[in-house]
Design a protein around this motif. Structure first.
Motif, PDB file in Angstrom:
ATOM      1  N   LEU A  60       1.010  -1.012   0.047  1.00 44.90           N
ATOM      2  CA  LEU A  60       0.077   0.399  -0.351  1.00 44.90           C
ATOM      3  C   LEU A  60       0.839   1.201  -0.134  1.00 44.90           C
ATOM      4  N   SER A  61       1.840   1.157   0.913  1.00 48.13           N
ATOM      5  CA  SER A  61       3.229   2.195   0.888  1.00 48.13           C
ATOM      6  C   SER A  61       4.300   2.075   1.218  1.00 48.13           C
ATOM      7  N   GLY A  62       5.241   2.791   0.541  1.00 45.58           N
ATOM      8  CA  GLY A  62       6.420   2.388   0.780  1.00 45.58           C
ATOM      9  C   GLY A  62       7.023   1.382   0.151  1.00 45.58           C
ATOM     10  N   ARG A  63       8.517   0.357   0.293  1.00 45.67           N
ATOM     11  CA  ARG A  63       9.421  -0.299  -0.360  1.00 45.67           C
ATOM     12  C   ARG A  63       9.454  -1.306   0.628  1.00 45.67           C
ATOM     13  N   VAL A  64       9.632  -2.958   0.166  1.00 51.93           N
ATOM     14  CA  VAL A  64       9.935  -4.046   0.600  1.00 51.93           C
ATOM     15  C   VAL A  64      10.744  -5.110   0.084  1.00 51.93           C
ATOM     16  N   ARG A  65      10.852  -5.280   0.757  1.00 50.64           N
ATOM     17  CA  ARG A  65      11.585  -7.398  -0.216  1.00 50.64           C
ATOM     18  C   ARG A  65      11.207  -8.693   0.566  1.00 50.64           C
ATOM     19  N   GLU A  91      11.253  -7.128   4.272  1.00 48.66           N
ATOM     20  CA  GLU A  91      12.442  -6.722   4.906  1.00 48.66           C
ATOM     21  C   GLU A  91      11.301  -5.447   4.280  1.00 48.66           C
ATOM     22  N   ALA A  92      11.416  -4.486   5.110  1.00 45.35           N
ATOM     23  CA  ALA A  92      11.114  -3.316   4.664  1.00 45.35           C
ATOM     24  C   ALA A  92      12.404  -2.273   4.080  1.00 45.35           C
ATOM     25  N   ASP A  93      12.323  -1.824   3.277  1.00 50.88           N
ATOM     26  CA  ASP A  93      13.964  -0.740   2.708  1.00 50.88           C
ATOM     27  C   ASP A  93      13.500   0.544   3.041  1.00 50.88           C
ATOM     28  N   GLU A  94      11.551   0.787   3.048  1.00 46.91           N
ATOM     29  CA  GLU A  94      11.116   2.229   4.049  1.00 46.91           C
ATOM     30  C   GLU A  94      10.406   1.964   4.819  1.00 46.91           C
ATOM     31  N   ASP A  95       9.978   2.952   5.697  1.00 46.23           N
ATOM     32  CA  ASP A  95       8.615   2.835   6.012  1.00 46.23           C
ATOM     33  C   ASP A  95       7.276   2.373   4.632  1.00 46.23           C
TER      34      ASP A  95
END
Length: 111
Positions: A60-65, A91-95
């Motif tokens: 929904l928001s941000g960037r994850v792996r 893992e979250a690269d940003e909020d």
């Protein structure tokens, strides 16, 4: 009706207050279908865990792996991907706020 964007904002605020940098809540249970909101602060993670029989992750928001023994799949706002059917971590690269959709019980022979 559930406003997932508002729920995501609420849980991101909780994640920012948490020493682990995450907050989650299952907001839908319908037969074998489950949907959960997961908020992670930048640099936080859900450690390696088993995969459900079927699942997808929608950012929904941000960037994850999503990471597993075969590598990593990066996802950004608006993207969706299936969860690998093997041990993996997130893992979250940003909020970030994601919706995890899972099917917890597949009929025999369909998994």
């Amino acid at each position: 009706m559930i406003d997932v964007l508002a729920l995501g904002e609420e849980h991101l605020a909780l994640a920012r207050e948490s020493p682990h940098g995450r907050s989650a809540h299952t907001f839908l249970r319908e037969g074998p279908l489950r949907q959960a909101i997961i908020a992670l602060t930048a640099g936080s993670a859900l450690g390696e865990h088993e995969a459900p029989p079927a699942a997808s992750l929608h950012v929904l928001s941000g960037r994850v792996r999503i990471l597993d023994e075969e590598g990593a799949v990066g996802l950004a706002t608006g993207q969706i991907a299936p969860i690998p059917r093997r041990r993996h971590s997130l893992e979250a690269d940003e909020d970030s706020v994601v919706v995890l959709t899972t099917v917890v019980d597949l009929p025999a022979g369909t998994g």
